[in-house]
Scaffold this active site. Sequence first.
Site, PDB file in Angstrom:
ATOM      1  N   ASP A   1       9.896 -25.074  18.670  1.00 23.33           N
ATOM      2  CA  ASP A   1       9.356 -23.794  18.223  1.00 23.33           C
ATOM      3  C   ASP A   1       8.062 -23.544  18.985  1.00 23.33           C
ATOM      4  O   ASP A   1       7.688 -24.318  19.870  1.00 23.33           O
ATOM      5  CB  ASP A   1       9.146 -23.753  16.707  1.00 23.33           C
ATOM      6  CG  ASP A   1       8.232 -24.859  16.189  1.00 23.33           C
ATOM      7  OD1 ASP A   1       7.302 -25.253  16.934  1.00 23.33           O
ATOM      8  OD2 ASP A   1       8.438 -25.311  15.059  1.00 23.33           O
TER       9      ASP A   1
ATOM     10  N   LYS B   1      15.480  -7.723  25.919  1.00 24.83           N
ATOM     11  CA  LYS B   1      14.880  -6.541  25.306  1.00 24.83           C
ATOM     12  C   LYS B   1      15.046  -6.634  23.784  1.00 24.83           C
ATOM     13  O   LYS B   1      15.882  -7.395  23.294  1.00 24.83           O
ATOM     14  CB  LYS B   1      15.519  -5.264  25.873  1.00 24.83           C
ATOM     15  CG  LYS B   1      17.039  -5.126  25.638  1.00 24.83           C
ATOM     16  CD  LYS B   1      17.350  -4.474  24.312  1.00 24.83           C
ATOM     17  CE  LYS B   1      18.815  -4.379  24.040  1.00 24.83           C
ATOM     18  NZ  LYS B   1      19.122  -3.980  22.668  1.00 24.83           N
TER      19      LYS B   1
ATOM     20  N   HIS C   1      21.122  -5.297  30.017  1.00 24.31           N
ATOM     21  CA  HIS C   1      22.469  -5.527  30.549  1.00 24.31           C
ATOM     22  C   HIS C   1      23.170  -4.241  30.988  1.00 24.31           C
ATOM     23  O   HIS C   1      24.137  -4.296  31.745  1.00 24.31           O
ATOM     24  CB  HIS C   1      23.331  -6.302  29.543  1.00 24.31           C
ATOM     25  CG  HIS C   1      23.797  -5.508  28.361  1.00 24.31           C
ATOM     26  ND1 HIS C   1      23.097  -5.427  27.192  1.00 24.31           N
ATOM     27  CD2 HIS C   1      24.925  -4.776  28.175  1.00 24.31           C
ATOM     28  CE1 HIS C   1      23.751  -4.680  26.330  1.00 24.31           C
ATOM     29  NE2 HIS C   1      24.865  -4.265  26.894  1.00 24.31           N
TER      30      HIS C   1
ATOM     31  N   LYS D   1      25.928  -3.366  34.497  1.00 25.91           N
ATOM     32  CA  LYS D   1      27.296  -2.859  34.385  1.00 25.91           C
ATOM     33  C   LYS D   1      27.788  -2.321  35.727  1.00 25.91           C
ATOM     34  O   LYS D   1      27.078  -1.594  36.414  1.00 25.91           O
ATOM     35  CB  LYS D   1      27.379  -1.770  33.311  1.00 25.91           C
ATOM     36  CG  LYS D   1      27.243  -2.308  31.894  1.00 25.91           C
ATOM     37  CD  LYS D   1      27.418  -1.206  30.873  1.00 25.91           C
ATOM     38  CE  LYS D   1      27.425  -1.800  29.468  1.00 25.91           C
ATOM     39  NZ  LYS D   1      28.600  -2.651  29.232  1.00 25.91           N
TER      40      LYS D   1
ATOM     41  N   GLU E   1      28.610   4.101  18.906  1.00 25.69           N
ATOM     42  CA  GLU E   1      29.336   2.874  18.581  1.00 25.69           C
ATOM     43  C   GLU E   1      29.996   3.021  17.219  1.00 25.69           C
ATOM     44  O   GLU E   1      29.394   3.557  16.282  1.00 25.69           O
ATOM     45  CB  GLU E   1      28.388   1.671  18.527  1.00 25.69           C
ATOM     46  CG  GLU E   1      27.714   1.303  19.819  1.00 25.69           C
ATOM     47  CD  GLU E   1      26.826   0.070  19.647  1.00 25.69           C
ATOM     48  OE1 GLU E   1      27.343  -1.047  19.776  1.00 25.69           O
ATOM     49  OE2 GLU E   1      25.635   0.263  19.355  1.00 25.69           O
TER      50      GLU E   1
ATOM     51  N   ASP F   1      15.835  -0.357  19.987  1.00 22.84           N
ATOM     52  CA  ASP F   1      16.957  -1.175  20.429  1.00 22.84           C
ATOM     53  C   ASP F   1      17.702  -0.561  21.606  1.00 22.84           C
ATOM     54  O   ASP F   1      18.114  -1.269  22.525  1.00 22.84           O
ATOM     55  CB  ASP F   1      17.928  -1.382  19.256  1.00 22.84           C
ATOM     56  CG  ASP F   1      19.109  -2.260  19.629  1.00 22.84           C
ATOM     57  OD1 ASP F   1      18.917  -3.236  20.377  1.00 22.84           O
ATOM     58  OD2 ASP F   1      20.237  -1.974  19.172  1.00 22.84           O
TER      59      ASP F   1
ATOM     60  N   HIS G   1      18.195   0.809  27.145  1.00 22.22           N
ATOM     61  CA  HIS G   1      19.479   1.151  27.764  1.00 22.22           C
ATOM     62  C   HIS G   1      19.580   2.608  28.210  1.00 22.22           C
ATOM     63  O   HIS G   1      19.912   2.902  29.355  1.00 22.22           O
ATOM     64  CB  HIS G   1      20.625   0.870  26.790  1.00 22.22           C
ATOM     65  CG  HIS G   1      20.751  -0.549  26.369  1.00 22.22           C
ATOM     66  ND1 HIS G   1      20.395  -1.608  27.175  1.00 22.22           N
ATOM     67  CD2 HIS G   1      21.218  -1.102  25.216  1.00 22.22           C
ATOM     68  CE1 HIS G   1      20.644  -2.741  26.536  1.00 22.22           C
ATOM     69  NE2 HIS G   1      21.127  -2.464  25.350  1.00 22.22           N
TER      70      HIS G   1
ATOM     71  N   LYS H   1      25.004   3.936  15.364  1.00 24.37           N
ATOM     72  CA  LYS H   1      25.942   2.982  14.780  1.00 24.37           C
ATOM     73  C   LYS H   1      26.884   3.714  13.827  1.00 24.37           C
ATOM     74  O   LYS H   1      26.569   4.779  13.302  1.00 24.37           O
ATOM     75  CB  LYS H   1      25.179   1.905  14.006  1.00 24.37           C
ATOM     76  CG  LYS H   1      24.258   1.046  14.858  1.00 24.37           C
ATOM     77  CD  LYS H   1      25.051   0.077  15.710  1.00 24.37           C
ATOM     78  CE  LYS H   1      24.136  -0.924  16.388  1.00 24.37           C
ATOM     79  NZ  LYS H   1      24.888  -1.874  17.234  1.00 24.37           N
TER      80      LYS H   1
END
Length: 468
Positions: free
Chosen positions: A90, A147, A177, A181, A215, A234, A239, A325
Amino acid sequence: MTTTDRPCVFLLFGARGDLAARKLFPGLYRLAAAGRLPTSYAVIGSGRHSPGSDDDFRSEVLDGLRESVDDLDDAVARDLLDRLSFVTSDADDGADLAARVREVEGELGDDVLRLVYLSVPPTAMSGMVAMLGRERLAEGARLVVEKPFGLDLASSAELDRDVHAVFEEDQVFRIDHFLGKEAVQNLLALRFANALFEPAWDRRSIVSVQVDVPETLAMEGRGSFYESTGALRDMVSTHLFQILGAVALEDPGEWTAQAVRRARAAVFDDVRPLDPSRVVLGQYDGYRDEDDVDEESDVETFVALEAWVDNERWRGVPFHLRTGKAMAETRRTVTLRFREPDSTVFGTALAPDELVLELTDEARVQVDLLGKRPGPEMDLAPATMRLDLGEELPDDEPLEAYERLLLDVLDGDHTLFAHADEVRRLWEVCQPVLDDRPDPEPYDQGSWGPPSALRLVDGGWRLGRDGR
């Protein structure tokens, strides 16, 4: 791509987490199966909670591989598992971990590359980096940081300071990521390698751009993570703005890390700070009933916004970004909507042409336009031209994003990783919304978000239009 054959130790923090199980270990497996990893390597997982023994850890990883990889090759999997071990650590205590790292590196030989992957929450990042410095695990290492890079402008600046107290900038790989792609890279190839597109890639021809990443998944066990971040941190500050950067990029002149990152930073410098009145936040019905979610939570699970790039190419062209979401579909779609033609031969108020890029692993591109309807009359009808690179190049296997980016770290290639200056600027762009945050509006699961978000775009969003 020329992957190094230097012996390598992968030091993975968060090795028992969701990202490691779904992406990192499957990525390492596929790279091993394709012969793309160094001949000599080892993987040391770490975290606060021990799985029990190295064999218990290997069993956990194998279970994850079986869930994520079709037609698992037992020999390849066994070879990977034999290279795995686990040591608890830790931010306060990394002595045992450092000892194991040096033991393993001694077994691998000389000139060992140390790749440190921090898959930990933003709030834990600084402490872990400081521990790496104290234990001298940063010397000569390459640091991969997941991230979000901080939670706002101030915390991002603090994290950046803490990282640079231990690592040089050229040691740091901030992974997003989406940049890995194939389809995002193909967007650049489509534009800069084809004279058909580049002359029309500006405000004279394009009336708007949409970056749409809905999503169908809800929390799927990530309630505690979302409670600390939300959709804006997020997805949007990382992204979606990175996709915007790829669309809006000026010609970098050459495919090198320095040139591409300079061009990307220039785009972000031209992005106007967001106007909170043109941002819609949403929360799907039932979010507060999810595990690890506060019953009075106001965390957003949906964002739709309008962004502007104030330069000569894009001035006056709105960029609409949307993600959420528990929505109607899972898609990663970029839509460039073109202006009406100057000619009035066929009248006015014609349906606009749209160039649509589906950011799937096998890139698909289509152009929606108007053509003559077959028959004796000069009538127009909608038509579509399609390019599917998976069908055109069936013998070429695309790399999953994490596979590509892990290879780039091994090669020391920063092209598809965010620079500290990019991160700072994107937080400056998003900070007005964090300072004057709109109240999240409810939306039904399986829908396209709150009604006010549907009204944000003149002419409507492409996804969700006519049931598509």
